[in-house]
Design a protein around this motif. Structure first.
Motif, PDB file in Angstrom:
ATOM      1  N   LYS A   8       0.825  -1.309  -0.361  1.00 56.99           N
ATOM      2  CA  LYS A   8      -0.106  -0.024   0.235  1.00 56.99           C
ATOM      3  C   LYS A   8       0.940   1.204  -0.225  1.00 56.99           C
ATOM      4  CE  LYS A   8      -3.978   2.343   2.431  1.00 56.99           C
ATOM      5  NZ  LYS A   8      -4.474   2.177   3.762  1.00 56.99           N
ATOM      6  N   VAL A   9       0.515   2.448  -1.370  1.00 59.90           N
ATOM      7  CA  VAL A   9       1.290   3.163  -0.527  1.00 59.90           C
ATOM      8  C   VAL A   9       0.465   3.962   0.506  1.00 59.90           C
ATOM      9  CG1 VAL A   9       1.720   5.770  -2.460  1.00 59.90           C
ATOM     10  CG2 VAL A   9       1.732   2.988  -2.957  1.00 59.90           C
ATOM     11  N   THR A  10       1.440   4.521   1.293  1.00 60.06           N
ATOM     12  CA  THR A  10       0.738   5.013   2.076  1.00 60.06           C
ATOM     13  C   THR A  10       1.034   7.237   1.895  1.00 60.06           C
ATOM     14  OG1 THR A  10       3.182   5.388   3.176  1.00 60.06           O
ATOM     15  CG2 THR A  10       1.355   3.898   3.953  1.00 60.06           C
ATOM     16  N   LEU A  18      12.269  15.852  -7.136  1.00 61.60           N
ATOM     17  CA  LEU A  18      11.960  14.170  -6.286  1.00 61.60           C
ATOM     18  C   LEU A  18      11.383  14.479  -5.652  1.00 61.60           C
ATOM     19  CD1 LEU A  18      16.153  13.525  -5.418  1.00 61.60           C
ATOM     20  CD2 LEU A  18      14.550  12.684  -8.172  1.00 61.60           C
ATOM     21  N   TYR A  19      10.676  13.258  -6.337  1.00 61.67           N
ATOM     22  CA  TYR A  19       9.388  12.391  -5.500  1.00 61.67           C
ATOM     23  C   TYR A  19       9.575  11.355  -4.479  1.00 61.67           C
ATOM     24  CZ  TYR A  19       7.152  14.946  -9.522  1.00 61.67           C
ATOM     25  OH  TYR A  19       6.434  16.048 -10.170  1.00 61.67           O
ATOM     26  N   THR A  20       9.189  11.165  -3.669  1.00 58.36           N
ATOM     27  CA  THR A  20       9.658   9.667  -2.380  1.00 58.36           C
ATOM     28  C   THR A  20       7.850   9.440  -2.522  1.00 58.36           C
ATOM     29  OG1 THR A  20      11.128  11.419  -1.389  1.00 58.36           O
ATOM     30  CG2 THR A  20      10.002   9.532  -0.411  1.00 58.36           C
ATOM     31  N   VAL A  21       8.297   7.703  -2.535  1.00 53.06           N
ATOM     32  CA  VAL A  21       6.674   7.438  -2.353  1.00 53.06           C
ATOM     33  C   VAL A  21       6.956   6.291  -0.905  1.00 53.06           C
ATOM     34  CG1 VAL A  21       5.497   5.781  -3.271  1.00 53.06           C
ATOM     35  CG2 VAL A  21       6.588   7.434  -4.678  1.00 53.06           C
ATOM     36  N   ASN A  22       6.130   6.651   0.002  1.00 56.01           N
ATOM     37  CA  ASN A  22       6.190   5.677   1.097  1.00 56.01           C
ATOM     38  C   ASN A  22       4.989   4.400   0.978  1.00 56.01           C
ATOM     39  OD1 ASN A  22       8.109   7.418   2.387  1.00 56.01           O
ATOM     40  ND2 ASN A  22       6.362   9.225   1.982  1.00 56.01           N
ATOM     41  N   THR A  23       5.648   3.102   1.093  1.00 60.27           N
ATOM     42  CA  THR A  23       4.691   2.248   0.845  1.00 60.27           C
ATOM     43  C   THR A  23       4.794   1.228   2.584  1.00 60.27           C
ATOM     44  OG1 THR A  23       6.319   0.590   0.262  1.00 60.27           O
ATOM     45  CG2 THR A  23       4.767   2.177  -1.444  1.00 60.27           C
ATOM     46  N   THR A  24       3.706   0.251   2.495  1.00 65.86           N
ATOM     47  CA  THR A  24       3.811  -0.202   4.037  1.00 65.86           C
ATOM     48  C   THR A  24       3.248  -1.702   2.817  1.00 65.86           C
ATOM     49  OG1 THR A  24       3.136   0.773   5.232  1.00 65.86           O
ATOM     50  CG2 THR A  24       3.524  -1.020   6.525  1.00 65.86           C
ATOM     51  N   ASP A  25       3.856  -2.427   3.017  1.00 64.31           N
ATOM     52  CA  ASP A  25       3.349  -4.283   2.539  1.00 64.31           C
ATOM     53  C   ASP A  25       2.390  -4.655   4.067  1.00 64.31           C
ATOM     54  OD1 ASP A  25       4.665  -5.725   4.094  1.00 64.31           O
ATOM     55  OD2 ASP A  25       7.000  -5.970   2.992  1.00 64.31           O
ATOM     56  N   GLY A  28       4.202  -5.607   7.142  1.00 57.48           N
ATOM     57  CA  GLY A  28       4.089  -3.785   8.275  1.00 57.48           C
ATOM     58  C   GLY A  28       5.236  -3.200   7.686  1.00 57.48           C
ATOM     59  N   GLU A  29       6.502  -4.373   6.972  1.00 54.32           N
ATOM     60  CA  GLU A  29       7.154  -3.877   6.455  1.00 54.32           C
ATOM     61  C   GLU A  29       7.277  -2.273   5.369  1.00 54.32           C
ATOM     62  OE1 GLU A  29      11.621  -4.967   4.347  1.00 54.32           O
ATOM     63  OE2 GLU A  29      10.157  -6.531   4.520  1.00 54.32           O
ATOM     64  N   GLU A  30       7.809  -1.527   5.854  1.00 60.89           N
ATOM     65  CA  GLU A  30       7.496  -0.251   5.531  1.00 60.89           C
ATOM     66  C   GLU A  30       9.019   0.109   4.113  1.00 60.89           C
ATOM     67  OE1 GLU A  30       7.767   2.951   8.659  1.00 60.89           O
ATOM     68  OE2 GLU A  30       5.627   2.594   8.809  1.00 60.89           O
ATOM     69  N   MET A  31       9.015   1.265   3.450  1.00 59.22           N
ATOM     70  CA  MET A  31       9.811   0.808   2.273  1.00 59.22           C
ATOM     71  C   MET A  31       9.484   2.309   1.313  1.00 59.22           C
ATOM     72  SD  MET A  31      10.339  -1.118  -0.893  1.00 59.22           S
ATOM     73  CE  MET A  31       9.720  -0.196  -1.762  1.00 59.22           C
ATOM     74  N   SER A  32      10.220   3.081   1.328  1.00 59.04           N
ATOM     75  CA  SER A  32      10.462   4.362   0.906  1.00 59.04           C
ATOM     76  C   SER A  32      11.115   4.731  -0.572  1.00 59.04           C
ATOM     77  CB  SER A  32      10.788   5.816   1.413  1.00 59.04           C
ATOM     78  OG  SER A  32      10.453   6.062   2.361  1.00 59.04           O
ATOM     79  N   LEU A  33      10.903   4.921  -1.483  1.00 60.85           N
ATOM     80  CA  LEU A  33      11.286   4.924  -3.352  1.00 60.85           C
ATOM     81  C   LEU A  33      10.674   6.591  -3.558  1.00 60.85           C
ATOM     82  CD1 LEU A  33      11.776   3.552  -5.539  1.00 60.85           C
ATOM     83  CD2 LEU A  33       9.290   3.530  -6.179  1.00 60.85           C
ATOM     84  N   THR A  34      12.417   6.640  -4.194  1.00 61.23           N
ATOM     85  CA  THR A  34      13.007   7.941  -4.557  1.00 61.23           C
ATOM     86  C   THR A  34      13.119   8.034  -5.947  1.00 61.23           C
ATOM     87  OG1 THR A  34      13.424   8.453  -2.632  1.00 61.23           O
ATOM     88  CG2 THR A  34      14.073  10.189  -4.734  1.00 61.23           C
TER      89      THR A  34
END
Length: 207
Positions: A8-10, A18-25, A28-34
């Motif tokens: 899920k994109v939070t 730059l764009y930062t996309v924050n997600t949670t699977d 519950g693991e979180e990840m950020s993509l730039t």
């Protein structure tokens, strides 16, 4: 390519080009993509993503409405060998006949406006379906109709409003370089998927 399923994109933000996309699977693991270029094709959730997008002007996000479409299948042999499309109605193509790969007849979709995505197929819709189908198949036995499945279309217009085409917004609309937002990509969006992809690619290259 990297494909992230059940994620899920939070939130999304734009800063210093730059764009930062924050997600949670699902675990519950979180990840950020730039990234420097971002395409948001969120279907039913594009407006939700737009409203939670830090830096995206709120007035560029169109309203979100949901139209559920139910299908009923016909037990027994299909009465026709070709597709049948009645005259379109205001928010859809009308209850038409399609044939699946096994040759089973399938009728739909209808249009029911819902507050949230809902995939139930109410039994009480059977009579309304039968009435519509009998306009081109007068010998229909209503008891032969069986509940099938439902889908939900992301609409930009509300019930009773004039139909609006889907919306592809780039820097000219929202002012953010390298960003393309897709809203209201409903049924014709699948038919036009390759053309939409080509259009989005052109918009990214032009920015």
């Amino acid at each position: 390519a990297t494909l992230a399923l059940n994620t899920k994109v939070t939130s999304v933000s734009f800063e210093n080009g730059l764009y930062t996309v924050n997600t949670t699977d699902v675990d519950g693991e979180e990840m950020s993509l730039t990234c420097a270029e971002l395409i948001v094709a969120g279907g039913l959730h594009s407006q939700t993503l737009g409203r939670n997008f830090a830096g995206l002007p709120e007035n560029t996000v169109p309203p979100q409405h949901y139209a559920r479409g139910c299908y009923f299948t016909l037990s027994g042999k299909a009465p026709f060998s070709t597709l049948i499309y009645p005259a379109p109605e205001q928010a859809g193509l009308g209850i038409h006949l399609t044939l699946d790969m096994g040759g089973q007849a399938r009728f739909g979709p209808d249009v029911t406006w819902v507050d949230e995505p809902n995939y139930d197929v109410p039994e009480e819709r059977r009579s309304a379906f039968a009435e519509a189908i009998r306009k081109y198949y007068p010998d229909l036995n209503e008891d032969a109709l069986q509940t099938g499945y439902a889908g939900v279309r992301p609409k930009i217009q509300a019930s009773g409003e004039a139909a609006r085409d889907f919306m592809i917004a780039d820097e000219k609309q929202h002012g953010l370089k390298g960003l393309v937002m897709l809203y209201g990509i409903e049924s014709p969006g699948l038919t036009a998927a390759l053309a939409i992809g080509s259009r989005v690619s052109d918009l990214i290259m032009q920015q």
